[in-house]
Motif scaffolding. Structure first.
Motif, PDB file in Angstrom:
ATOM      1  N   LEU A  34       0.821  -1.357  -0.006  1.00 61.02           N
ATOM      2  CA  LEU A  34      -0.110   0.024  -0.030  1.00 61.02           C
ATOM      3  C   LEU A  34       0.753   1.292  -0.039  1.00 61.02           C
ATOM      4  O   LEU A  34       1.908   1.214   0.627  1.00 61.02           O
ATOM      5  CB  LEU A  34      -0.957  -0.036   1.221  1.00 61.02           C
ATOM      6  CG  LEU A  34      -1.661  -1.177   1.588  1.00 61.02           C
ATOM      7  CD1 LEU A  34      -2.351  -1.245   2.856  1.00 61.02           C
ATOM      8  CD2 LEU A  34      -2.790  -1.311   0.392  1.00 61.02           C
ATOM      9  N   SER A  35       0.311   2.363  -0.563  1.00 62.08           N
ATOM     10  CA  SER A  35       1.310   3.597  -0.688  1.00 62.08           C
ATOM     11  C   SER A  35       0.279   4.779  -1.038  1.00 62.08           C
ATOM     12  O   SER A  35      -0.734   4.590  -1.477  1.00 62.08           O
ATOM     13  CB  SER A  35       2.182   3.398  -2.012  1.00 62.08           C
ATOM     14  OG  SER A  35       3.041   4.411  -1.869  1.00 62.08           O
ATOM     15  N   TYR A  36       0.700   5.906  -0.419  1.00 60.90           N
ATOM     16  CA  TYR A  36      -0.076   7.206  -0.346  1.00 60.90           C
ATOM     17  C   TYR A  36       0.907   8.207  -0.659  1.00 60.90           C
ATOM     18  O   TYR A  36       2.130   8.256  -0.026  1.00 60.90           O
ATOM     19  CB  TYR A  36      -0.707   7.274   0.803  1.00 60.90           C
ATOM     20  CG  TYR A  36      -1.846   8.438   0.619  1.00 60.90           C
ATOM     21  CD1 TYR A  36      -2.666   8.608  -0.053  1.00 60.90           C
ATOM     22  CD2 TYR A  36      -1.459   9.301   1.580  1.00 60.90           C
ATOM     23  CE1 TYR A  36      -3.588   9.753  -0.221  1.00 60.90           C
ATOM     24  CE2 TYR A  36      -2.217  10.637   1.406  1.00 60.90           C
ATOM     25  CZ  TYR A  36      -3.351  10.680   0.617  1.00 60.90           C
ATOM     26  OH  TYR A  36      -3.998  12.065   0.758  1.00 60.90           O
ATOM     27  N   ILE A  37       0.672   9.113  -1.442  1.00 59.84           N
ATOM     28  CA  ILE A  37       1.287  10.137  -1.709  1.00 59.84           C
ATOM     29  C   ILE A  37       0.710  11.323  -1.200  1.00 59.84           C
ATOM     30  O   ILE A  37      -0.493  11.671  -1.581  1.00 59.84           O
ATOM     31  CB  ILE A  37       1.918  10.652  -3.122  1.00 59.84           C
ATOM     32  CG1 ILE A  37       2.731   9.323  -3.513  1.00 59.84           C
ATOM     33  CG2 ILE A  37       2.868  11.694  -3.084  1.00 59.84           C
ATOM     34  CD1 ILE A  37       3.484   9.450  -4.907  1.00 59.84           C
ATOM     35  N   TYR A  38       1.124  12.296  -0.572  1.00 57.71           N
ATOM     36  CA  TYR A  38       0.452  13.468   0.020  1.00 57.71           C
ATOM     37  C   TYR A  38       1.310  14.750  -0.009  1.00 57.71           C
ATOM     38  O   TYR A  38       2.533  14.667  -0.027  1.00 57.71           O
ATOM     39  CB  TYR A  38       0.205  13.376   1.850  1.00 57.71           C
ATOM     40  CG  TYR A  38      -0.195  14.704   2.261  1.00 57.71           C
ATOM     41  CD1 TYR A  38      -1.507  15.173   2.041  1.00 57.71           C
ATOM     42  CD2 TYR A  38       0.991  15.601   2.910  1.00 57.71           C
ATOM     43  CE1 TYR A  38      -1.901  16.183   2.593  1.00 57.71           C
ATOM     44  CE2 TYR A  38       0.231  16.811   3.522  1.00 57.71           C
ATOM     45  CZ  TYR A  38      -0.888  17.305   3.188  1.00 57.71           C
ATOM     46  OH  TYR A  38      -1.452  18.294   3.893  1.00 57.71           O
ATOM     47  N   SER A  39       0.775  15.727  -0.772  1.00 62.20           N
ATOM     48  CA  SER A  39       1.530  16.927  -1.001  1.00 62.20           C
ATOM     49  C   SER A  39       0.672  18.180  -0.567  1.00 62.20           C
ATOM     50  O   SER A  39      -0.183  18.386  -1.255  1.00 62.20           O
ATOM     51  CB  SER A  39       1.906  17.080  -2.586  1.00 62.20           C
ATOM     52  OG  SER A  39       2.270  18.315  -2.765  1.00 62.20           O
ATOM     53  N   GLY A  40       0.813  18.687   0.573  1.00 56.34           N
ATOM     54  CA  GLY A  40       0.268  20.228   1.149  1.00 56.34           C
ATOM     55  C   GLY A  40       1.215  21.214   0.371  1.00 56.34           C
ATOM     56  O   GLY A  40       0.429  22.212   0.474  1.00 56.34           O
ATOM     57  N   ASP A  41       2.073  21.045  -0.310  1.00 55.52           N
ATOM     58  CA  ASP A  41       3.004  22.128  -0.860  1.00 55.52           C
ATOM     59  C   ASP A  41       3.672  21.601  -1.945  1.00 55.52           C
ATOM     60  O   ASP A  41       4.089  20.430  -2.164  1.00 55.52           O
ATOM     61  CB  ASP A  41       4.070  22.468   0.198  1.00 55.52           C
ATOM     62  CG  ASP A  41       5.015  23.602  -0.328  1.00 55.52           C
ATOM     63  OD1 ASP A  41       4.819  23.994  -1.429  1.00 55.52           O
ATOM     64  OD2 ASP A  41       6.126  24.089   0.467  1.00 55.52           O
ATOM     65  N   TRP A  46       5.112  13.777   0.476  1.00 58.36           N
ATOM     66  CA  TRP A  46       5.308  12.678   1.558  1.00 58.36           C
ATOM     67  C   TRP A  46       4.984  11.402   0.721  1.00 58.36           C
ATOM     68  O   TRP A  46       3.954  11.421   0.402  1.00 58.36           O
ATOM     69  CB  TRP A  46       4.581  13.143   2.686  1.00 58.36           C
ATOM     70  CG  TRP A  46       4.986  14.119   3.553  1.00 58.36           C
ATOM     71  CD1 TRP A  46       4.629  15.608   3.435  1.00 58.36           C
ATOM     72  CD2 TRP A  46       6.181  14.166   4.461  1.00 58.36           C
ATOM     73  NE1 TRP A  46       5.442  16.575   4.075  1.00 58.36           N
ATOM     74  CE2 TRP A  46       6.396  15.711   4.668  1.00 58.36           C
ATOM     75  CE3 TRP A  46       7.120  13.386   4.803  1.00 58.36           C
ATOM     76  CZ2 TRP A  46       7.170  16.002   5.640  1.00 58.36           C
ATOM     77  CZ3 TRP A  46       8.102  13.696   5.980  1.00 58.36           C
ATOM     78  CH2 TRP A  46       8.140  15.104   6.154  1.00 58.36           C
ATOM     79  N   GLN A  47       5.589  10.549   0.785  1.00 56.61           N
ATOM     80  CA  GLN A  47       5.276   9.239   0.433  1.00 56.61           C
ATOM     81  C   GLN A  47       5.317   8.167   1.673  1.00 56.61           C
ATOM     82  O   GLN A  47       6.371   7.984   2.060  1.00 56.61           O
ATOM     83  CB  GLN A  47       6.420   8.839  -0.527  1.00 56.61           C
ATOM     84  CG  GLN A  47       6.115   7.268  -1.424  1.00 56.61           C
ATOM     85  CD  GLN A  47       7.506   6.918  -2.326  1.00 56.61           C
ATOM     86  OE1 GLN A  47       8.296   7.854  -2.541  1.00 56.61           O
ATOM     87  NE2 GLN A  47       7.203   6.067  -2.897  1.00 56.61           N
ATOM     88  N   ASN A  48       4.110   7.362   1.785  1.00 57.37           N
ATOM     89  CA  ASN A  48       4.044   6.528   2.740  1.00 57.37           C
ATOM     90  C   ASN A  48       3.812   5.251   2.065  1.00 57.37           C
ATOM     91  O   ASN A  48       2.976   4.922   1.133  1.00 57.37           O
ATOM     92  CB  ASN A  48       2.888   6.928   3.430  1.00 57.37           C
ATOM     93  CG  ASN A  48       2.819   8.043   4.410  1.00 57.37           C
ATOM     94  OD1 ASN A  48       3.575   8.219   5.408  1.00 57.37           O
ATOM     95  ND2 ASN A  48       2.423   9.053   3.885  1.00 57.37           N
ATOM     96  N   ASN A  49       4.610   4.173   2.581  1.00 60.96           N
ATOM     97  CA  ASN A  49       4.618   2.758   2.007  1.00 60.96           C
ATOM     98  C   ASN A  49       4.586   1.743   3.156  1.00 60.96           C
ATOM     99  O   ASN A  49       5.089   1.779   4.178  1.00 60.96           O
ATOM    100  CB  ASN A  49       5.943   2.484   1.082  1.00 60.96           C
ATOM    101  CG  ASN A  49       5.920   3.533  -0.026  1.00 60.96           C
ATOM    102  OD1 ASN A  49       5.210   3.680  -0.839  1.00 60.96           O
ATOM    103  ND2 ASN A  49       7.279   4.144   0.259  1.00 60.96           N
ATOM    104  N   CYS A  68      10.443  11.735   2.132  1.00 62.78           N
ATOM    105  CA  CYS A  68      10.099  13.226   1.830  1.00 62.78           C
ATOM    106  C   CYS A  68      10.834  13.545   0.686  1.00 62.78           C
ATOM    107  O   CYS A  68      12.053  13.450   0.425  1.00 62.78           O
ATOM    108  CB  CYS A  68      10.294  13.882   3.145  1.00 62.78           C
ATOM    109  SG  CYS A  68      10.147  15.767   2.758  1.00 62.78           S
ATOM    110  N   HIS A  69      10.181  13.912  -0.543  1.00 61.65           N
ATOM    111  CA  HIS A  69      10.576  14.437  -1.668  1.00 61.65           C
ATOM    112  C   HIS A  69      10.760  15.915  -1.711  1.00 61.65           C
ATOM    113  O   HIS A  69       9.572  16.489  -1.693  1.00 61.65           O
ATOM    114  CB  HIS A  69       9.789  13.538  -2.842  1.00 61.65           C
ATOM    115  CG  HIS A  69      10.040  12.352  -3.085  1.00 61.65           C
ATOM    116  ND1 HIS A  69      10.985  11.802  -3.484  1.00 61.65           N
ATOM    117  CD2 HIS A  69       9.279  11.578  -2.349  1.00 61.65           C
ATOM    118  CE1 HIS A  69      10.517  10.518  -3.635  1.00 61.65           C
ATOM    119  NE2 HIS A  69       9.599  10.262  -2.671  1.00 61.65           N
ATOM    120  N   ILE A  70      11.644  16.527  -1.864  1.00 58.72           N
ATOM    121  CA  ILE A  70      12.024  18.035  -1.741  1.00 58.72           C
ATOM    122  C   ILE A  70      12.323  18.539  -2.972  1.00 58.72           C
ATOM    123  O   ILE A  70      13.410  18.031  -3.463  1.00 58.72           O
ATOM    124  CB  ILE A  70      13.251  18.393  -0.395  1.00 58.72           C
ATOM    125  CG1 ILE A  70      12.806  17.660   0.853  1.00 58.72           C
ATOM    126  CG2 ILE A  70      13.011  20.086  -0.415  1.00 58.72           C
ATOM    127  CD1 ILE A  70      13.775  17.812   1.775  1.00 58.72           C
TER     128      ILE A  70
END
Length: 152
Positions: A34-41, A46-49, A68-70
């Motif tokens: 399972l994976s989820y990518i969150y991007s408030g900015d 943010w990549q959760n796996n 965290c991908h910056i």
């Protein structure tokens, strides 16, 4: 998914008598990812796996990873495996096609008595030429393809 048996030949003595075969049971492996990518900015993603692996006769393997991908150029991350290890990761993305990462695994299980951990260098090259357009939607789609395209 269906278990089967294979016959492997063992060598006994010299000159390698292979008249006796040993049966080896092949077991199915089950994976849930399972994976989820969150991007408030738009500059930070943010990549959760979560990975769950089950094979009959072994403990269930559960691993969680947060990266965290910056600016879509740098990666920092932390991961943990249940009763096994903790890892830290850092990396860079070069020309939107090449990802170079370094990670260190610190072993927390009983195996840690025999090792102090491991170093890993990962190189990922993205062959997908899509996602290089200028608009944000195409960049996000390119990000998702780059991160998950090589896993399947």
């Amino acid at each position: 998914m269906v278990p089967s048996s294979e016959r492997f030949y063992k060598s006994y003595g010299f000159p390698y008598d292979t008249s006796q075969a040993g049966a080896l049971q092949l077991l199915p492996h089950f994976y849930i990812y399972l994976s989820y990518i969150y991007s408030g900015d738009e500059n930070i993603k943010w990549q959760n796996n979560l990975l769950v692996n089950y094979t009959a006769g072994t403990p269930i393997y559960i691993a969680y990873d947060l990266r965290c991908h910056i600016y879509n150029k740098m990666i920092i991350g932390l991961s943990a495996s249940l009763n096994d290890d903790i890892s830290i990761e850092t990396g860079v993305i070069v020309h939107n096609n090449l990802e170079i990462c370094y990670s260190y695994d610190y072993i927390t299980s009983k195996v840690g008595y025999y090792t102090s951990g491991s170093h890993e260098i990962t190189l990922v090259y993205n062959f997908d030429k899509k996602g290089h357009a200028g608009d944000r939607k195409e960049q996000d789609n390119g990000f998702r393809r780059r991160k998950y395209g090589y896993m399947f």
